[in-house]
Design an enzyme around this catalytic site. Structure first.
Site: not given
Ligand code: NAD
Length: 488
Positions: A179, A232-233, A235, A254, A288, A385
């Site tokens: 996705k 992602g985040s 939350e 992650e 991240c 963050e």
């Molecule tokens: P996000 O959590 O908003 O979204 C990440 C992904 O999840 C997107 O594809 C989004 O469409 C999807 N998503 C959103 N809501 C969802 C739900 N309810 N169920 C399933 N999927 C859902 O994060 P973001 O703003 O896209 O990315 C930034 C975050 O990602 C930061 O916190 C960053 O530190 C983290 N990050 C972590 C790593 C790592 O390897 N640890 C790498 C890159 C980014």
């Protein structure tokens, strides 16, 4: 801006390029101008079902597991080669939709290619073991793929992150549904094209773009998915984990970070300044594991801050396509968030030595390089963050105090130490609560090194040989045999 970028992109399901079942579209913007760049087919629940079904069919047909592992490895390395062949076109697309500099975009494509080389090479080294059980009984434990791997990707390093999970999952014999992030989905269409060009079997790789709360949530909770990788985040990671928990399927998380570097009085300041340049400002600080906090010994604090601020003031600011060093953040929402944190920092008593407010005279979503001093552990800019080009600096007297400040957040992704004294650096590394610790430079890792978070920064490790464990489970087979292993 090059005008030759395709105006409409499709999802890739079961080896075909398709529109969304309901015909919806998602607009993708150029963050350097705030103008529309292209549209992509919007995947909704029905499209997620189609993609998961295509992956399931591939698993049921045993297409990937019946390949000789070296052949599967060849497929994985072939995807890397096909992506490398797209080189500059791919880098431009990534640069335009994400905002990062063209050099950084090229580097990200190279990193993505490295994952396919690395895990392609590992595919025929994933081995089980024979377990001796005495006369007439033979047992073996085989690492078998989970089946359908669902992978949810963020927008900051989309192709690098998609490549790291896809390459390992495929090498281990799983079919994958990715996705892609709604802000930067186009580069993952090119990744899907690389899979197609490399001859990936039908349904082995499916790439769809939909909104998180809709397509993402449906994918994470899908009853026919066997394993989930979410980047992602925190939350969102927690909500993904709740879904997988409900169905008792494993998930790799992650998540975010608030990484601190401890700078001792004997640190090499040239090295420090270069590490800050590389650690927090590229991609507008949207990393991240970016170096978002500096904890500097009081005796060198003023000199270190002056030198860091001078370097940051000298960064060229502008669109990524012009290869500027400080590029826009990814969206208007992201700009509000980063500036909001900076205003909160000032409100709570920290001092913005440089930056702190958006560059409102520029068309896109530009935030200047920002350095705060006088930051205390109770402040939001010290604990949360920001995901922007913002460095929060504080001072310490005793090593224990520095370690305690570094560990004061819920995050545990990365941390760093700067000192010429190896013993002191190792003492500190040992006490930092982080999945990776960088010494005397930032990002001292690679495709080969395990990566992941402690505390709320995540669960499991991607990269390196460790990541293969995310994509296989052990199956034991015990055989009663009268003839083969009989004692004489
Ligand atoms: P996000 O959590 O908003 O979204 C990440 C992904 O999840 C997107 O594809 C989004 O469409 C999807 N998503 C959103 N809501 C969802 C739900 N309810 N169920 C399933 N999927 C859902 O994060 P973001 O703003 O896209 O990315 C930034 C975050 O990602 C930061 O916190 C960053 O530190 C983290 N990050 C972590 C790593 C790592 O390897 N640890 C790498 C890159 C980014």
């Amino acid at each position: 801006m090059p005008e030759n970028i395709k105006s409409y992109w499709q999802n890739y399901i079961g080896g075909r390029w398709v529109d969304g079942v309901k015909g919806g579209r998602i607009s993708v913007e150029n963050p350097a101008s705030g103008m529309p760049l292209a549209k992509i087919a919007r995947a909704e629940r029905e499209d997620v079902d189609k993609a998961v079904n295509a992956a399931r069919d591939c698993v049921q047909a045993r297409t990937l597991v019946d390949m000789r592992p070296s052949e599967r490895g060849g497929l994985v390395t072939g995807i890397g080669r096909a992506l490398a062949d797209m080189g500059d076109e791919a880098a431009q697309v990534l640069c335009l939709e994400n905002g990062k500099s063209i050099s950084l975009a090229r580097g990200e494509i190279e990193d993505a290619v490295r994952y396919f080389e690395y895990y392609g090479g590992l595919a025929d080294k994933i081995e089980g073991r024979y377990i001796p059980l005495g006369a007439n009984l033979v047992g073996y434990a085989a690492p078998v793929p989970y089946g359908v791997s669902a992978q949810i990707v963020p927008w900051n390093n989309p192709v690098e992150i998609a490549a790291r999970s896809l390459s390992a999952a495929l090498a281990a014999g799983n079919a994958v549904v990715i996705k892609s992030p709604e802000l930067t989905p186009l580069i993952l269409c090119l990744l899907a094209e690389a899979c197609e060009r490399a001859g990936a079997p039908e349904g082995a790789v499916n790439v769809i773009c939909g909104y998180g709360e809709d397509a993402g949530a449906h994918l994470a909770a899908h009853p026919d998915v066997d394993q989930v990788v979410f980047t992602g985040s925190i939350e969102t990671g927690k909500s993904v984990m709740r879904s997988t928990c409900e169905r008792v399927v494993p998930c790799v998380l992650e998540l975010g970070g608030k990484s601190a570097a401890i700078v001792y009085s004997d640190a090499d300041l040239d090295q420090l300044v270069e590490s800050v340049r590389w650690g927090i400002f590229p991609n507008a600080g949207q990393a991240c594991n970016g170096m978002s906090r500096l904890i500097v010994h009081r005796s060198i604090h003023d000199e270190a801050v002056d030198r860091v601020a001078d370097m940051a003031k000298g960064l060229s600011v502008g669109p990524g396509i012009e290869d500027c060093e400080l590029t826009p953040v990814a969206s208007a929402g992201q700009l509000d968030r980063v500036e909001g944190y900076c205003l909160a920092g000032t409100g709570e008593g920290a001092t913005p030595v440089i930056g702190g407010k958006r560059l409102s005279d520029m068309a896109g979503h530009f935030m200047p390089a920002t350095v705060f001093t006088g930051v205390e552990s109770s402040m939001r800019i010290a604990r949360e963050e920001i995901f922007g080009p913002v460095l929060a600096v504080t001072t310490f007297e005793e090593p224990e105090q520095a370690v305690s400040y570094a560990n004061c957040t819920k995050y545990g992704l990365a941390a760093g130490v700067f000192s010429k004294d190896v013993d002191k650096a190792l003492w500190t590394a040992d006490r930092l609560e982080a999945g990776q610790v960088y010494v005397n430079d930032w990002y001292t890792g690679g495709v080969e090194t395990p990566f992941g978070g402690m505390k709320e920064s995540g669960l499991g490790r991607e990269k390196g040989q460790e990541a293969i464990n995310n994509y296989v489970q052990s199956k034991y087979v015990g055989i009663r045999s009268k003839s083969i292993f009989q004692r004489a």
